[in-house]
Motif scaffolding. Structure first.
Motif, PDB file in Angstrom:
ATOM      1  N   VAL A  49      17.962  29.141  41.847  1.00  0.00           N
ATOM      2  CA  VAL A  49      18.797  28.490  42.855  1.00  0.00           C
ATOM      3  C   VAL A  49      20.207  29.029  42.699  1.00  0.00           C
ATOM      4  O   VAL A  49      20.786  28.986  41.605  1.00  0.00           O
ATOM      5  CB  VAL A  49      18.779  26.966  42.706  1.00  0.00           C
ATOM      6  CG1 VAL A  49      19.688  26.317  43.755  1.00  0.00           C
ATOM      7  CG2 VAL A  49      17.362  26.433  42.837  1.00  0.00           C
ATOM      8  N   GLU A  50      20.755  29.546  43.785  1.00  0.00           N
ATOM      9  CA  GLU A  50      22.072  30.187  43.765  1.00  0.00           C
ATOM     10  C   GLU A  50      23.107  29.329  44.477  1.00  0.00           C
ATOM     11  O   GLU A  50      22.814  28.693  45.493  1.00  0.00           O
ATOM     12  CB  GLU A  50      22.004  31.556  44.442  1.00  0.00           C
ATOM     13  CG  GLU A  50      23.370  32.230  44.558  1.00  0.00           C
ATOM     14  CD  GLU A  50      23.319  33.523  45.352  1.00  0.00           C
ATOM     15  OE1 GLU A  50      22.209  33.910  45.782  1.00  0.00           O
ATOM     16  OE2 GLU A  50      24.379  34.137  45.552  1.00  0.00           O
ATOM     17  N   HIS A  51      24.311  29.343  43.938  1.00  0.00           N
ATOM     18  CA  HIS A  51      25.437  28.658  44.570  1.00  0.00           C
ATOM     19  C   HIS A  51      26.583  29.650  44.707  1.00  0.00           C
ATOM     20  O   HIS A  51      26.995  30.281  43.730  1.00  0.00           O
ATOM     21  CB  HIS A  51      25.876  27.479  43.711  1.00  0.00           C
ATOM     22  CG  HIS A  51      27.078  26.753  44.228  1.00  0.00           C
ATOM     23  ND1 HIS A  51      27.047  25.968  45.355  1.00  0.00           N
ATOM     24  CD2 HIS A  51      28.356  26.689  43.771  1.00  0.00           C
ATOM     25  CE1 HIS A  51      28.240  25.441  45.563  1.00  0.00           C
ATOM     26  NE2 HIS A  51      29.057  25.866  44.620  1.00  0.00           N
ATOM     27  N   VAL A  52      27.092  29.811  45.922  1.00  0.00           N
ATOM     28  CA  VAL A  52      28.247  30.671  46.137  1.00  0.00           C
ATOM     29  C   VAL A  52      29.502  29.857  45.863  1.00  0.00           C
ATOM     30  O   VAL A  52      29.730  28.825  46.489  1.00  0.00           O
ATOM     31  CB  VAL A  52      28.259  31.233  47.571  1.00  0.00           C
ATOM     32  CG1 VAL A  52      29.504  32.077  47.794  1.00  0.00           C
ATOM     33  CG2 VAL A  52      27.001  32.046  47.831  1.00  0.00           C
ATOM     34  N   ALA A  53      30.312  30.316  44.929  1.00  0.00           N
ATOM     35  CA  ALA A  53      31.504  29.571  44.514  1.00  0.00           C
ATOM     36  C   ALA A  53      32.740  30.118  45.217  1.00  0.00           C
ATOM     37  O   ALA A  53      32.922  29.907  46.407  1.00  0.00           O
ATOM     38  CB  ALA A  53      31.640  29.627  42.996  1.00  0.00           C
ATOM     39  N   ALA A  54      33.592  30.835  44.486  1.00  0.00           N
ATOM     40  CA  ALA A  54      34.805  31.397  45.084  1.00  0.00           C
ATOM     41  C   ALA A  54      34.465  32.758  45.674  1.00  0.00           C
ATOM     42  O   ALA A  54      34.441  33.761  44.971  1.00  0.00           O
ATOM     43  CB  ALA A  54      35.904  31.512  44.035  1.00  0.00           C
ATOM     44  N   ARG A  55      34.236  32.804  46.976  1.00  0.00           N
ATOM     45  CA  ARG A  55      33.709  33.997  47.616  1.00  0.00           C
ATOM     46  C   ARG A  55      34.788  35.026  47.929  1.00  0.00           C
ATOM     47  O   ARG A  55      34.612  36.209  47.673  1.00  0.00           O
ATOM     48  CB  ARG A  55      33.002  33.607  48.924  1.00  0.00           C
ATOM     49  CG  ARG A  55      32.409  34.783  49.658  1.00  0.00           C
ATOM     50  CD  ARG A  55      31.830  34.353  50.993  1.00  0.00           C
ATOM     51  NE  ARG A  55      31.023  33.149  50.884  1.00  0.00           N
ATOM     52  CZ  ARG A  55      30.228  32.720  51.855  1.00  0.00           C
ATOM     53  NH1 ARG A  55      30.162  33.392  52.988  1.00  0.00           N
ATOM     54  NH2 ARG A  55      29.536  31.632  51.714  1.00  0.00           N
ATOM     55  N   THR A  56      35.905  34.601  48.464  1.00  0.00           N
ATOM     56  CA  THR A  56      36.935  35.528  48.909  1.00  0.00           C
ATOM     57  C   THR A  56      38.036  35.673  47.856  1.00  0.00           C
ATOM     58  O   THR A  56      38.183  34.839  46.956  1.00  0.00           O
ATOM     59  CB  THR A  56      37.571  35.051  50.218  1.00  0.00           C
ATOM     60  OG1 THR A  56      38.288  33.833  49.955  1.00  0.00           O
ATOM     61  CG2 THR A  56      36.500  34.784  51.266  1.00  0.00           C
ATOM     62  N   ALA A  57      38.842  36.722  48.005  1.00  0.00           N
ATOM     63  CA  ALA A  57      39.961  36.929  47.095  1.00  0.00           C
ATOM     64  C   ALA A  57      40.942  35.762  47.158  1.00  0.00           C
ATOM     65  O   ALA A  57      41.495  35.336  46.132  1.00  0.00           O
ATOM     66  CB  ALA A  57      40.666  38.234  47.430  1.00  0.00           C
ATOM     67  N   ALA A  58      41.137  35.213  48.345  1.00  0.00           N
ATOM     68  CA  ALA A  58      42.052  34.089  48.500  1.00  0.00           C
ATOM     69  C   ALA A  58      41.530  32.850  47.782  1.00  0.00           C
ATOM     70  O   ALA A  58      42.285  32.124  47.120  1.00  0.00           O
ATOM     71  CB  ALA A  58      42.265  33.785  49.981  1.00  0.00           C
ATOM     72  N   GLU A  59      40.231  32.617  47.894  1.00  0.00           N
ATOM     73  CA  GLU A  59      39.645  31.466  47.213  1.00  0.00           C
ATOM     74  C   GLU A  59      39.681  31.649  45.702  1.00  0.00           C
ATOM     75  O   GLU A  59      39.941  30.706  44.951  1.00  0.00           O
ATOM     76  CB  GLU A  59      38.205  31.256  47.690  1.00  0.00           C
ATOM     77  CG  GLU A  59      37.461  30.125  47.001  1.00  0.00           C
ATOM     78  CD  GLU A  59      38.044  28.748  47.252  1.00  0.00           C
ATOM     79  OE1 GLU A  59      37.632  27.795  46.559  1.00  0.00           O
ATOM     80  OE2 GLU A  59      38.915  28.614  48.131  1.00  0.00           O
ATOM     81  N   GLN A  60      39.436  32.841  45.238  1.00  0.00           N
ATOM     82  CA  GLN A  60      39.499  33.105  43.803  1.00  0.00           C
ATOM     83  C   GLN A  60      40.910  32.893  43.274  1.00  0.00           C
ATOM     84  O   GLN A  60      41.095  32.328  42.193  1.00  0.00           O
ATOM     85  CB  GLN A  60      39.016  34.529  43.524  1.00  0.00           C
ATOM     86  CG  GLN A  60      37.535  34.721  43.794  1.00  0.00           C
ATOM     87  CD  GLN A  60      37.138  36.147  44.070  1.00  0.00           C
ATOM     88  OE1 GLN A  60      37.914  37.086  43.831  1.00  0.00           O
ATOM     89  NE2 GLN A  60      35.924  36.354  44.573  1.00  0.00           N
ATOM     90  N   ARG A  61      41.910  33.307  44.028  1.00  0.00           N
ATOM     91  CA  ARG A  61      43.292  33.088  43.614  1.00  0.00           C
ATOM     92  C   ARG A  61      43.614  31.611  43.571  1.00  0.00           C
ATOM     93  O   ARG A  61      44.308  31.132  42.668  1.00  0.00           O
ATOM     94  CB  ARG A  61      44.234  33.824  44.586  1.00  0.00           C
ATOM     95  CG  ARG A  61      45.729  33.571  44.358  1.00  0.00           C
ATOM     96  CD  ARG A  61      46.152  33.733  42.914  1.00  0.00           C
ATOM     97  NE  ARG A  61      45.758  35.016  42.362  1.00  0.00           N
ATOM     98  CZ  ARG A  61      45.773  35.300  41.071  1.00  0.00           C
ATOM     99  NH1 ARG A  61      46.139  34.371  40.202  1.00  0.00           N
ATOM    100  NH2 ARG A  61      45.410  36.496  40.641  1.00  0.00           N
ATOM    101  N   ARG A  62      43.123  30.851  44.560  1.00  0.00           N
ATOM    102  CA  ARG A  62      43.360  29.409  44.564  1.00  0.00           C
ATOM    103  C   ARG A  62      42.777  28.767  43.311  1.00  0.00           C
ATOM    104  O   ARG A  62      43.400  27.891  42.690  1.00  0.00           O
ATOM    105  CB  ARG A  62      42.738  28.768  45.805  1.00  0.00           C
ATOM    106  CG  ARG A  62      43.058  27.278  45.957  1.00  0.00           C
ATOM    107  CD  ARG A  62      42.052  26.560  46.805  1.00  0.00           C
ATOM    108  NE  ARG A  62      40.722  26.577  46.216  1.00  0.00           N
ATOM    109  CZ  ARG A  62      40.360  25.800  45.200  1.00  0.00           C
ATOM    110  NH1 ARG A  62      41.233  24.964  44.635  1.00  0.00           N
ATOM    111  NH2 ARG A  62      39.138  25.853  44.723  1.00  0.00           N
ATOM    112  N   VAL A  63      41.564  29.180  42.925  1.00  0.00           N
ATOM    113  CA  VAL A  63      40.923  28.627  41.729  1.00  0.00           C
ATOM    114  C   VAL A  63      41.747  28.931  40.486  1.00  0.00           C
ATOM    115  O   VAL A  63      42.006  28.049  39.650  1.00  0.00           O
ATOM    116  CB  VAL A  63      39.494  29.194  41.578  1.00  0.00           C
ATOM    117  CG1 VAL A  63      38.918  28.859  40.205  1.00  0.00           C
ATOM    118  CG2 VAL A  63      38.589  28.642  42.673  1.00  0.00           C
TER     119      VAL A  63
END
Length: 383
Positions: A49-63
């Protein structure tokens, strides 16, 4: 799951069961407006079972920006979550990962361990959901050692600081995550993979069984005693657990693989190196286990290790194996390595820290890495 509360437990992470439906094919492209959960077929309980977490560069930076030094310092071991909630949503009083004084007193224990029968004192199966908050057991009051490390690593110890350095001091790290507005910590390790992005940790450090997935998931390799982050921090891109964990919280499947985003343009493997990982390895034998325990007598600021020979679960509740180890909550997901070379800090991961029984607070149990774990790894290394 039906096992009692683990020391390294994925207790009901509060609200909203989110076990994904298992479909015949992976859904097509989706909007970039938040995490997405998708199932990936293998076979029955070993299905990934897969979960997509921080997909984009912007989301990764927010995290990454979310984890200020203050938030990291306040984060609690995720293993305390059942004790905090007591099955009665006590986490509703949390704000930004900070416990109020009353709640903090409830979880100020020497070691968070499995629930035992009040009359028999033996570990037994109880429902995960709604488990009541229990007082300390007699076993959890046993005196703890001073944890002073010798200059030369020992092949037999239930807990000592790792001061030898080597690869393991870089490849092992702390995990920081958020669940329903509260911040928690676990441990994890890099593993050699095709995409150079994979870390292995406990399933409950990624997803609460049939409950929700963790957010703001970040790996900090080589975490320092003063909160140093010498190799940067890495946000999760994708997370993988077995169906048996996602739908049932089965402790035999308390394993997760996480594919990380790059940090500063570098893959985690290029920055810190990796450990080997083996599946369907012979049971028993000698291992070294590592992690960042954060519950007393530890404080989460030091890499700690245990070493010894493995034994089967004496209660027969799992296929897990036990290692003499007094590491506490926060060490969840830390790697266990066979063939470990103390001089180089390299070994082969064959299990990880998962749970304890409260009638035996000095034995840690870890899942057997079989076909299900191998399927998780293969999915993650090609993510």
């Amino acid at each position: 799951m039906t096992l009692s509360i683990p020391l390294l437990v994925a207790a009901p992470l509060l609200a909203g069961l989110m076990g994904p439906a298992l479909l015949g094919a992976v859904p097509g492209p989706q909007q970039d407006d938040g995490p997405v959960t998708t199932p990936v077929h293998t076979a029955e309980r070993d299905r990934v079972v897969e979960h997509v977490a921080a997909r984009t560069a912007a989301e990764q930076r927010r995290v990454l920006d979310y984890w200020t030094p203050q938030r990291m310092a306040r984060a609690l071991p995720i293993d305390l979550l059942d004790i905090v909630t007591g099955g009665e949503r006590l986490l509703d009083g949390l704000s930004g990962g900070t416990l109020n004084r009353t709640t903090r007193q409830l979880i100020d224990v020497d070691a968070v361990t499995k629930v035992v029968g009040a009359k028999t004192g033996l570990a037994q199966r109880v429902p995960r959901q709604g488990t009541p908050l229990l007082p300390r057991t007699a076993a959890s009051k046993l005196p703890m050692p001073s944890h002073q490390s010798a200059a030369k690593p020992s092949a037999s110890t239930i807990g000592a600081r790792w001061i030898t350095g080597g690869a393991v001091a870089r490849t092992t790290g702390r995990v920081f995550m958020t669940v329903r507005g509260a911040d928690f910590v676990c441990s994890a390790s890099t593993v050699r993979s095709a995409n150079k992005d994979v870390v292995v940790t406990a399933g409950h450090c990624v997803k609460d069984g049939a409950g929700e997935w963790a957010e703001n998931w970040t790996f900090v390799p080589g975490y320092g005693t003063g909160g140093e982050q010498p190799f940067g921090r890495y946000a999760a891109r994708r997370m993988f657990v077995a169906e048996a964990w996602s739908r049932e919280g089965d402790d035999d499947y308390d394993v997760a693989m996480v594919a990380l985003a790059t940090s500063g343009g570098r893959h985690v493997a290029d920055a810190v190196g990796t450990q080997e990982i083996a599946f369907n390895a012979p049971r028993g034998g000698q291992v070294f286990g590592f992690g960042y325990p954060a519950d007393p007598p530890y404080n989460g600021g030091h890499l700690v290790y245990c070493a010894g020979r493995l034994k089967d679960d004496p209660h027969g509740q799992t296929r897990d194996q036990g290692l003499g180890c007094d590491m506490t909550a926060g060490s969840s997901g830390g790697p266990w390595m066979a063939g470990f070379d103390a001089a180089t800090g390299n070994g082969t991961i064959t299990s990880l820290s998962s749970f304890k029984y409260s009638d035996d607070p000095r034995t840690m149990y870890g899942p057997y890495l079989g076909d299900a774990a191998k399927a998780l790894f293969n999915a993650a290394q090609h993510a």
